[in-house]
Design a protein around this motif. Structure first.
Motif, PDB file in Angstrom:
ATOM      1  N   UNK A 247       0.834  -1.193   0.000  1.00  0.00           N
ATOM      2  CA  UNK A 247       0.000   0.000   0.000  1.00  0.00           C
ATOM      3  C   UNK A 247       0.873   1.249   0.000  1.00  0.00           C
ATOM      4  N   UNK A 248       1.944   1.250   0.806  1.00  0.00           N
ATOM      5  CA  UNK A 248       2.854   2.391   0.823  1.00  0.00           C
ATOM      6  C   UNK A 248       3.495   2.594  -0.550  1.00  0.00           C
ATOM      7  N   UNK A 249       3.862   1.493  -1.190  1.00  0.00           N
ATOM      8  CA  UNK A 249       4.460   1.589  -2.524  1.00  0.00           C
ATOM      9  C   UNK A 249       3.473   2.178  -3.524  1.00  0.00           C
ATOM     10  N   UNK A 250       2.213   1.785  -3.440  1.00  0.00           N
ATOM     11  CA  UNK A 250       1.216   2.309  -4.373  1.00  0.00           C
ATOM     12  C   UNK A 250       0.939   3.790  -4.117  1.00  0.00           C
ATOM     13  N   UNK A 251       0.954   4.206  -2.869  1.00  0.00           N
ATOM     14  CA  UNK A 251       0.773   5.627  -2.563  1.00  0.00           C
ATOM     15  C   UNK A 251       1.914   6.431  -3.191  1.00  0.00           C
ATOM     16  N   UNK A 252       3.139   5.934  -3.058  1.00  0.00           N
ATOM     17  CA  UNK A 252       4.286   6.621  -3.657  1.00  0.00           C
ATOM     18  C   UNK A 252       4.151   6.672  -5.174  1.00  0.00           C
ATOM     19  N   UNK A 253       3.737   5.564  -5.785  1.00  0.00           N
ATOM     20  CA  UNK A 253       3.577   5.546  -7.240  1.00  0.00           C
ATOM     21  C   UNK A 253       2.440   6.470  -7.673  1.00  0.00           C
ATOM     22  N   UNK A 254       1.406   6.588  -6.847  1.00  0.00           N
ATOM     23  CA  UNK A 254       0.310   7.487  -7.172  1.00  0.00           C
ATOM     24  C   UNK A 254       0.782   8.931  -7.265  1.00  0.00           C
ATOM     25  N   UNK A 255       1.797   9.274  -6.465  1.00  0.00           N
ATOM     26  CA  UNK A 255       2.380  10.606  -6.517  1.00  0.00           C
ATOM     27  C   UNK A 255       3.433  10.718  -7.617  1.00  0.00           C
ATOM     28  N   UNK A 256       3.552   9.669  -8.414  1.00  0.00           N
ATOM     29  CA  UNK A 256       4.494   9.581  -9.536  1.00  0.00           C
ATOM     30  C   UNK A 256       5.950   9.611  -9.075  1.00  0.00           C
ATOM     31  N   UNK A 257       6.186   9.058  -7.874  1.00  0.00           N
ATOM     32  CA  UNK A 257       7.560   8.825  -7.451  1.00  0.00           C
ATOM     33  C   UNK A 257       8.195   7.809  -8.387  1.00  0.00           C
ATOM     34  N   UNK A 258       9.506   7.933  -8.625  1.00  0.00           N
ATOM     35  CA  UNK A 258      10.170   6.979  -9.520  1.00  0.00           C
ATOM     36  C   UNK A 258      10.275   5.615  -8.838  1.00  0.00           C
ATOM     37  N   UNK A 259      10.557   4.555  -9.592  1.00  0.00           N
ATOM     38  CA  UNK A 259      10.514   3.197  -9.021  1.00  0.00           C
ATOM     39  C   UNK A 259      11.439   2.982  -7.826  1.00  0.00           C
TER      40      UNK A 259
END
Length: 430
Positions: A247-259
């Motif tokens: 879930x934390x990873x998806x939140x970061x990706x939602x903010x368009x954080x890089x991989x």
């Protein structure tokens, strides 16, 4: 499962095709609206096998959803849900893209299962290789850490160093993300210091990930049976739906954080004692059971102190965790694992006299680490490196969604405004 036949469209979605019902659900519209999109040329359709209904290309449907703004179906009160095609858990089993994950991990290497999770394609014999510049940067950064640092500390630093060495990390195209993932995972493993304190004369960076990781976890020489257990453990742990770190990873990706930042977010949550670090207490417990010759006094000590017995129970499985069952079966084929495996089974049997809890994957990881001379952190290390592939899979899904869609509202419980300005606090006299 959700990919079974639907009443108006024959067979469920296969090969990247969606039924009318699935397309309507993905777009958040009625089935009649789907055909309106077809008539306006916004979607293309094909007849389903047998001539019953139509099928639609999943990528084309997702592209239309992004253009029109997908209308998410409301989640049950108090719940946050996501559409995902990665992992399904049900009936005490779990599936990667609809395929039984235990069977998949039993027949394919970690790298092959990761590729399946990312792309839906199997690539027999695929190997992940760490690029020289990223690996050198990661090793320098990890080597500068204090000696008391744990493995997850080192992995976090290795990820940051690898990110700094990759000028293309902000490219969020699918090809770039996958290319970075294939290099990041072996970089994380290779950046860890060897368990024996001295590096091998030459490390085979072209070997499978399990063989690369083995000397980082134990000073004992690798045997094929034990390597098979480690490789299967890596494959089994790749994903498990929306666990806290995912879930934390998806939140970061939602903010368009890089991989790399997505992986860092996952690692930050994984280190919690209720998540990725849960195998450490189980390791220490099994070590004590082996030393004391039985589980009864050890379990009694835990219960007397009001502590839960590590490695037992899972909120998603009513019976034994299928990941644990698979690893126990493989450990039974490793002669030197017999004492640790017997200790694990003794813990389960002893605890069952008081409460019907079954073994989870943390207990199986502990049995592996105790049997092979690994440290208490080994299970956490295996978990973190393995789950990196799952975080990448979820990031790829999230990059295709509307940005910043996870924005819950806080329920304010503080003083009601307006409040007077606070008085300045005088500095203490010198």
């Amino acid at each position: 499962m959700t990919d079974q036949a639907v009443a108006d469209d024959g067979p469920g979605s296969t090969g990247g095709r969606l039924t009318t019902r699935e397309t309507a659900e993905r777009l958040g519209v009625k089935p009649e609206t789907v055909y309106a999109y077809v008539s306006r040329g916004q979607l293309s359709s094909s007849r389903a096998p047998g001539g019953r209904g139509s099928t639609f290309d999943a990528a084309e449907v997702d592209a239309l959803a992004r253009r029109t703004g997908r209308r998410e179906q409301p989640a049950p009160a108090g719940e946050l849900t996501f559409r995902t095609g990665i992992t399904l858990i049900g009936d005490d089993r779990y599936y990667f893209r609809g395929v039984d994950a235990v069977e998949l991990a039993g027949r394919h290497t970690y790298e092959e299962v990761a590729e399946w999770l990312w792309t839906g394609e199997l690539r027999p014999g695929v190997r992940f290789t760490a690029p020289h510049e990223a690996l050198a940067a990661a090793r320098r950064a990890v080597g500068a850490l204090p000696s008391h640092c744990g493995s997850t500390d080192r992995l976090r630093v290795a990820v940051v160093a690898a990110a700094a060495a990759d000028p293309l990390r902000f490219d969020l195209s699918r090809e770039a993300v996958l290319g970075g993932a294939r290099s990041l995972i072996p970089t994380m493993a290779a950046a860890l210091p060897p368990a024996g304190g001295e590096a091998a004369d030459s490390e085979d960076t072209s070997a499978g990930l399990a063989r690369q990781l083995w000397p980082k976890l134990t000073a004992r020489p690798a045997d094929e049976a034990s390597l098979a257990v480690l490789d299967t453990a890596l494959a089994l742990l790749i994903d498990h739906d929306l666990a806290a770190s995912t879930l934390a990873a998806r939140v970061a990706a939602s903010a368009r954080a890089h991989p790399y930042a997505v992986v860092s977010a996952g690692l930050g949550v994984l280190e919690g004692p209720l998540h990725g670090a849960a195998s450490g207490p189980a390791h220490r417990m099994l070590t004590e059971v082996v030393e004391r010759g039985g589980a009864a006094p050890v379990v009694a000590d835990h219960l007397r102190a009001g502590r839960r017995v590590p490695g037992l129970g899972h909120r998603l499985y009513s019976g034994e965790d299928p990941r644990a069952a698979a690893l126990f079966d493989l450990l039974a084929q490793v002669p030197q694992a017999a004492p640790a495996l017997a200790a694990a089974r003794d813990v389960v049997a002893t605890t069952a006299r008081h409460t019907p809890l079954h073994a989870n994957v943390d207990l199986a990881l502990a049995a592996l680490s105790v049997a092979t001379g690994m440290g208490a952190e080994a299970g956490e290390t295996v978990f973190a490196i393995s789950r990196t592939a799952g975080w990448i899979a979820h990031a790829l899904e999230e990059y295709g969604e509307r940005p910043l869609r996870m924005r819950p509202s806080g329920h304010y419980t503080g003083p009601r405004p307006p409040q007077p300005l606070p008085d300045a606090t005088e500095a203490p006299s010198q």
